[in-house]
Every structure is written in C-alpha cells, then in structure tokens.
Design a protein around this motif. Structure first.
Motif: not given
Ligand code: DP6
Length: 332
Positions: A131-140
């Motif tokens: 999830l931390a990785l996914a937030f990082d990717q979603l918000f770039e």
C-alpha cells in the motif's frame, strides 16, 4: 511529534494531488528470524530493538489503489468487500487518513494475498508495504526506499521490512520522530541464501484469538522477563550476522529458533499470559526436535500465532516432504 507531522515532513515539497488514475504494486511477505517485539512509541510503531528478516519471494500482497468520488473508502480483500468495522478496515482507514490532504480524497483499495490471511503469516506486513508503494506511485512522489520503509512502518511495524527480497534489517533508530527507524537490505552471498528454504506449516487456519499488536503491548506493559529481551536481541543479532558471514546454516537455524522461543517466553510471562501454541504447535515442535536428534538439520520460527515456519536446507527437501506432507515449500 505525531503521525500527521511525520507524514507532512516526509512529503514536504511532494504532490498532494494524485497524478494517476490507479496504481498496482506488489510486496513480499517477510519472516522475522530475530523478532520485533515491543514498541517504544505505539503511535509511530517505533521498536525497542532492531529486527532481522528474510523475504519469501513471490509470496505476498498485490494492492491496487484508486481515488474514488464516493466520499467514502472501499476495501476488498481477495475479491470480497470488507466490512468497515473489521480490524483490518480500521487500520487501512487510519492509514488512508494520512493521504486525504485538503481535498479529502477517498480510495478504493483492492488487496490480493497469495498467502493465508491472518494465519500468523504476516500478511499485514506485505499489505502495508504494498500500500505504501501504491500511494507513492499514485501520487508520483518517487520516495527513496528508506522513506518508503518509514511510510510502511506507520501502517504496521514489520511492514517496513517488506520492501526487499533476501535478508533485511530494521534499524530501530534513536530519534523521537522515527526518521532514523527504517529497514535496509542486509548483504548476503546469493548462493548461501538460495541454499535454504522456508516451509510453511499451516495447521491452524482460524483467525488468532488476540492480535500481535495487542499481545505485544500487553507483554511490554506486564511481562517481567521482557526486561531481558533487548539483550537477547542484541546477542542473537550479532550471532546471526556471524553465522551468515560463515555461511553456517545450522547456527542460523538455532539462533532463529531460540529467538522465537524467547519471544514466546516473554508473552507467557505477561498478565494475562498469552499462549499462541495449540496442541498441534507442540506436536510439530516435538517432531522437529526429534528429527534433529537423527541428524536432520531442521529448525522452526513462530510468530504471533500457532503456525510454524520450517527452516531447512534445499538438499533436505525430500526428507521434509516425507515428514511434513502438507508443507508449502518456498525456495529463497
Ligand atoms: C511477531 O508488525 O504486526 O510478527 O507494528 O503493531 O503492526 P504492529 O505489529 P506487527 O508485529 C509483528 C510481530 C512479529 C515479529 C516480527 O515480524 O518481527
């Protein structure tokens, strides 16, 4: 410093608006060989000691994250919509609160685990790391690995170790805001790593009676033997690093097993005592000890649940299957 301040600091100068429609990320499960047991700060998941783990390649969590326009979050776990009152939903919701920013964003989170959920196999670690990785990717944001590890830690302590394959050490850090408390890969000879296996023995599938979070808190607050735990960890960490340097599997197994037993001893000593072992756990522990007596080098580790993870060398795989036909073998 509270979590909100920590997040703002971590994301200063970064996007506060999602840059993508959706993101999908994977993080592996990690098995602690030297356990994280006890926090010095419960809000920021700051540990009392360092800990040390090995990742299970290809076993873990795949998370898809999207912003939704509904005004509320939706979480699914292995295809099923989660009730918002479940413990996991509440923890996901608290984690999402860090990232709603001024626009009060709401999120769809689809979590897929290819390991039994909440069977003592640390799915929350791979879950919060993904999830931390996914937030990082979603918000770039493009955060570095240490910052991602800190972010994952805010969801669940052990999640900070789930960002790498191989051996990983979580440095407890000293600072109050936790900006020095994150994990890092620990160097190892690939051949040595690949020479051993983890065997998952899932003989109890029901959810555990008490969460690891609760048991950990209770131990720190009430267990008299907990005062010895930091010394135990320091000695075991030192010893396991030496074993890795010597490529000594037997020592690695012995140290891991004794560390797990020492963690369970601190819980048995808490008020009320926590005993995660069932009759089957004890039977399997005895079986492992009996195999060692006939010179089969097999060891176990056990987290906050009844199931065991076997540690053994690839060369003994046939023997393991013979003695534990139900074992799921993960090659490292
Ligand atoms: C026994 O990481 O689940 O698995 O920080 O409260 O989310 P929280 O705890 P969690 O605890 C894991 C404990 C353990 C040992 C370990 O993984 O090191």
């Amino acid at each position: 410093m509270n979590t909100h301040d920590v997040i703002l600091h971590l994301l200063s100068g970064k996007n506060k608006k999602p840059a993508l429609q959706s993101s999908t990320c994977f993080a592996p499960v990690n098995i602690a060989l030297i356990k994280y047991w006890g926090k010095r700060n419960t809000e920021l998941n700051l540990p009392v000691t360092n800990s040390f783990s090995v990742a299970l390649p290809n076993k873990g969590t795949t998370t898809t994250l999207c912003v939704n326009p509904l005004g509320y979050d939706r979480y699914t776990l292995n295809g099923e919509l989660l009730d918002k009152d479940t413990e996991f939903s509440k923890r996901l919701s608290q984690f999402c609160d860090f990232f709603r920013f001024e626009n009060d964003y709401h999120f769809d989170i689809e979590t897929e685990n290819n390991i039994p959920t909440a069977a003592g196999l640390a799915s929350s670690a791979s879950g919060f790391a993904a999830l931390a990785l996914a937030f990082d990717q979603l918000f770039e944001w493009k955060l570095d690995k240490s910052s991602l590890s800190i972010l994952a830690r805010l969801g669940s302590g052990s999640a900070c170790r789930s960002l790498w394959n191989g051996f990983v050490e979580w440095q407890k850090g000293e600072r109050e805001n936790g900006d020095d408390s994150f994990a890092q890969p620990y160097p190892v000879d690939e051949k040595f790593l690949n020479s051993f296996c983890v065997g998952l023995l899932v003989f109890e599938k029901d959810k555990k009676v008490i969460s690891s979070r609760q048991a950990m808190l209770n131990t720190v607050n009430t267990s008299r033997s907990y005062k010895n735990w930091p010394t135990q960890v320091a000695n075991d960490l030192d010893a396991i690093k030496q074993a890795i340097a010597r490529q000594d599997f037997i020592a690695l197994g012995e140290i891991s097993e004794r560390n797990a037993l020492a963690m369970h001893a601190t819980m048995l000593d808490s008020q009320p005592p926590t005993d995660f072992c069932t009759k089957k756990t004890r039977e399997y522990r005895e079986k492992i000890a009996a195999l060692r007596k006939i010179s089969v080098p097999v060891y176990f580790t056990q987290d906050a649940g009844p199931n065991l993870k076997l540690l053994f060398q690839k060369s003994t795989t046939e023997t393991m299957i013979e003695h534990f036909p139900e074992v799921e073998i993960i090659n490292l």
